[in-house]
Scaffold this motif. Structure first.
Motif, short mmCIF file in Angstrom:
data_model
loop_
_atom_site.label_atom_id
_atom_site.label_comp_id
_atom_site.label_asym_id
_atom_site.label_seq_id
_atom_site.Cartn_x
_atom_site.Cartn_y
_atom_site.Cartn_z
N LEU A 121 8.40 -6.63 -14.57
CA LEU A 121 7.59 -5.60 -13.90
C LEU A 121 6.65 -6.25 -12.90
O LEU A 121 6.41 -5.70 -11.81
CB LEU A 121 6.80 -4.80 -14.93
N GLY A 122 6.14 -7.44 -13.24
CA GLY A 122 5.22 -8.13 -12.33
C GLY A 122 5.86 -8.47 -11.00
O GLY A 122 5.20 -8.46 -9.96
N THR A 123 7.18 -8.77 -11.01
CA THR A 123 7.87 -9.09 -9.76
C THR A 123 8.13 -7.85 -8.90
O THR A 123 8.35 -7.95 -7.70
CB THR A 123 9.22 -9.76 -10.07
N LEU A 124 8.10 -6.69 -9.53
CA LEU A 124 8.36 -5.45 -8.79
C LEU A 124 7.09 -4.82 -8.19
O LEU A 124 7.19 -3.92 -7.35
CB LEU A 124 9.03 -4.42 -9.71
N LEU A 125 5.95 -5.27 -8.64
CA LEU A 125 4.69 -4.65 -8.23
C LEU A 125 3.85 -5.60 -7.36
O LEU A 125 3.87 -6.82 -7.54
CB LEU A 125 3.87 -4.25 -9.46
N GLU A 126 3.14 -4.97 -6.45
CA GLU A 126 2.12 -5.68 -5.67
C GLU A 126 0.76 -5.18 -6.15
O GLU A 126 0.48 -3.98 -6.08
CB GLU A 126 2.28 -5.41 -4.17
N VAL A 127 -0.06 -6.10 -6.64
CA VAL A 127 -1.33 -5.74 -7.26
C VAL A 127 -2.49 -6.08 -6.32
O VAL A 127 -2.54 -7.18 -5.74
CB VAL A 127 -1.51 -6.45 -8.61
N VAL A 128 -3.42 -5.13 -6.15
CA VAL A 128 -4.61 -5.32 -5.30
C VAL A 128 -5.84 -5.09 -6.17
O VAL A 128 -5.96 -4.05 -6.83
CB VAL A 128 -4.62 -4.35 -4.10
N GLU A 129 -6.73 -6.05 -6.14
CA GLU A 129 -7.98 -5.94 -6.88
C GLU A 129 -9.13 -5.74 -5.91
O GLU A 129 -9.27 -6.49 -4.94
CB GLU A 129 -8.21 -7.19 -7.74
N VAL A 130 -9.95 -4.74 -6.17
CA VAL A 130 -11.11 -4.42 -5.32
C VAL A 130 -12.36 -4.62 -6.16
O VAL A 130 -12.55 -3.95 -7.19
CB VAL A 130 -11.05 -2.97 -4.79
N ALA A 131 -13.22 -5.56 -5.73
CA ALA A 131 -14.44 -5.89 -6.47
C ALA A 131 -15.51 -4.82 -6.30
O ALA A 131 -15.36 -3.87 -5.51
CB ALA A 131 -14.97 -7.25 -6.03
N ASP A 132 -16.62 -5.00 -7.03
CA ASP A 132 -17.70 -3.99 -7.01
C ASP A 132 -18.28 -3.80 -5.62
O ASP A 132 -18.69 -2.70 -5.25
CB ASP A 132 -18.81 -4.42 -7.98
N ASN A 133 -18.38 -4.86 -4.84
CA ASN A 133 -19.01 -4.77 -3.52
C ASN A 133 -17.99 -4.68 -2.40
O ASN A 133 -18.27 -5.04 -1.27
CB ASN A 133 -19.93 -5.98 -3.29
N GLU A 134 -16.77 -4.21 -2.75
CA GLU A 134 -15.70 -4.16 -1.75
C GLU A 134 -15.08 -2.77 -1.69
O GLU A 134 -15.28 -1.93 -2.57
CB GLU A 134 -14.59 -5.17 -2.10
N LEU A 135 -14.31 -2.58 -0.62
CA LEU A 135 -13.36 -1.47 -0.56
C LEU A 135 -12.12 -1.99 0.15
O LEU A 135 -12.16 -3.00 0.86
CB LEU A 135 -13.94 -0.24 0.15
N ALA A 136 -11.01 -1.29 -0.07
CA ALA A 136 -9.76 -1.68 0.57
C ALA A 136 -9.17 -0.47 1.28
O ALA A 136 -9.16 0.65 0.74
CB ALA A 136 -8.78 -2.23 -0.45
N LEU A 137 -8.71 -0.69 2.50
CA LEU A 137 -8.04 0.35 3.27
C LEU A 137 -6.54 0.14 3.11
O LEU A 137 -6.00 -0.93 3.41
CB LEU A 137 -8.44 0.27 4.74
N TYR A 138 -5.87 1.16 2.61
CA TYR A 138 -4.44 1.08 2.27
C TYR A 138 -3.60 1.71 3.38
O TYR A 138 -3.82 2.85 3.78
CB TYR A 138 -4.22 1.79 0.93
N PHE A 139 -2.59 0.95 3.86
CA PHE A 139 -1.70 1.41 4.93
C PHE A 139 -0.26 1.39 4.41
O PHE A 139 0.17 0.45 3.72
CB PHE A 139 -1.80 0.49 6.15
N VAL A 140 0.49 2.44 4.75
CA VAL A 140 1.91 2.51 4.43
C VAL A 140 2.69 2.52 5.74
O VAL A 140 2.50 3.42 6.57
CB VAL A 140 2.24 3.78 3.61
N ASN A 141 3.52 1.49 5.91
CA ASN A 141 4.27 1.33 7.17
C ASN A 141 3.33 1.37 8.38
O ASN A 141 3.64 1.96 9.42
CB ASN A 141 5.36 2.39 7.30
N GLY A 142 2.14 0.77 8.23
CA GLY A 142 1.18 0.68 9.33
C GLY A 142 0.32 1.92 9.52
O GLY A 142 -0.54 1.94 10.41
N ILE A 143 0.52 2.95 8.72
CA ILE A 143 -0.23 4.20 8.85
C ILE A 143 -1.24 4.29 7.71
O ILE A 143 -0.89 4.08 6.54
CB ILE A 143 0.71 5.42 8.82
N PHE A 144 -2.51 4.60 8.08
CA PHE A 144 -3.56 4.65 7.08
C PHE A 144 -3.26 5.73 6.04
O PHE A 144 -2.91 6.86 6.38
CB PHE A 144 -4.91 4.93 7.74
#
Length: 365
Positions: free
Chosen positions: A62-85
């Motif tokens: 399962l680990g090889t099939l997934l991409e994991v993103v961790e966002v810390a307390d003082n962070e945010l992450a902007l997620y794009f699919v095929n370059g589109i927000f």
């Protein structure tokens, strides 16, 4: 218990037994034995785990099939699919299926004030993002000063500025740098000779040093008003009414020369100033009108006396010439006769005596 499960090419199946992940199924058909539960996921969607993600990731497949993103307390992450927000991700751990779509992320440190990440400006105005952003506008006729936690940071020219929205204080002080006009109206003043009057004064100024104007001085426009008001009062108080009226056009320049250093200390430059109106009270107006009438009468009398003197002098010169020249006397006689003939139908003169004398005798009677 036996059951058959079919997994399509764009799907993944997770097989649980007693709430423990025991198998990961990719495309194909499978027979399952025992009391097992299957969760089928579409790879085009983000992975929403039925149990704690950390436990699931212990499964290597399962680990090889997934991409994991961790966002810390003082962070945010902007997620794009095929370059589109797609989404804003706040504090947490997120997993996405690999391969079906291209996932990309921009992580931002919200503990900073300045946005140094490569976030498109248009995205900062997006409804999902703007709550995390502070926006300041400096118009094209303005300049601004940026303060972070109350400390001056830098000068800002015209434009739109974005900063991360966090506990740090951010302030932008802007001011109009176009030429402006300040009206100092209705100033009731006393001249040196105690004449009461009211003056309307104006000043055209421009801000040249925004740092001085906004940080070293409070309410620079009010200070300029008071400065010019006091300078005007002091200057007018040193002149008589006649001197004031005679030098009205030059007073403004003299006042500006006296207060130039104080104006510069405000971060300003004054390009022009002047007295718009000098308003006298009613009784003073009447007195001034009387003085003006008297002056005009005196001028008229003087002109009349000059004209009478010139006329008398001309007559005297003519008389002297006639006395010295017989022919001129005769010509003058003929001129008088011609003028009289224009007015009177018939005149009878006897003898060959002096025509002028006879005419005099006729008209004196």
């Amino acid at each position: 218990m036996i059951k058959k499960v079919h997994i399509n090419a764009y799907q993944v199946g997770l097989v649980f037994e007693n709430k423990e992940l025991v198998q990961v199924l990719e495309a194909g058909s499978f027979w399952l034995f025992g009391n097992k539960e299957v969760f089928v996921y579409e790879k085009k969607q983000s992975f929403v785990t039925p149990i704690e993600l950390n436990i699931l990731l212990q499964n290597e497949k399962l680990g090889t099939l997934l991409e994991v993103v961790e966002v810390a307390d003082n962070e945010l992450a902007l997620y794009f699919v095929n370059g589109i927000f797609k989404e804003v991700m706040t504090t947490g751990r997120y997993a996405f299926w690999k391969g079906y779509v291209e996932n990309s992320f921009i992580k931002a440190d919200l503990s900073k004030v300045f946005i140094t990440e490569a976030v498109p400006t248009a995205l900062l105005e997006h409804a999902k993002v703007k709550m995390f952003v502070r926006r300041f506008q400096v118009a094209n006729f303005e300049k601004g000063l940026l303060f972070v936690n109350g400390v001056f940071e830098k000068e800002l020219s015209a434009g739109t500025y974005y900063f991360w929205n966090n506990a740090t204080s951010v302030e932008v002080k802007s001011v109009d740098v176009r030429q402006q006009q300040l009206e100092i109206s209705g100033q009731e003043l006393l001249t040196k000779d105690k004449a009461g009057l009211r003056i309307n004064f104006f000043v055209r100024y421009q801000i040249t040093d925004i740092f001085k104007a906004l940080t070293e001085n409070k309410d620079f426009e009010k200070q300029l008003y008071v400065l010019m008001q006091l300078a005007l009062r002091a200057f007018v108080g040193g002149l008589t009414l006649d001197e004031l009226l005679n030098r009205k056009d030059a007073i403004a320049q003299e006042i500006l020369e006296n207060v130039q250093a104080k104006i510069s200390a405000l971060g300003l430059v004054v390009s022009d100033a002047g007295i718009r109106d000098v308003i006298l009270p009613g009784d003073m107006k009447e007195i001034m009108n009387q003085v003006l009438v008297a002056e005009k009468k005196a001028q008229a009398n003087s002109i009349m006396r000059r004209e009478e003197t010139a006329s008398t002098r001309s007559l005297l010169n003519t008389a002297k010439l006639m006395e010295e020249n017989e022919m001129l006397w005769k010509l003058k006689e003929m001129e008088y006769v011609e003028k009289i003939a224009d007015k009177i139908g018939e005149i009878t003169i006897s003898g060959s005596g002096n025509v002028i004398s006879q005419l005099k005798e006729i008209f004196v009677k």
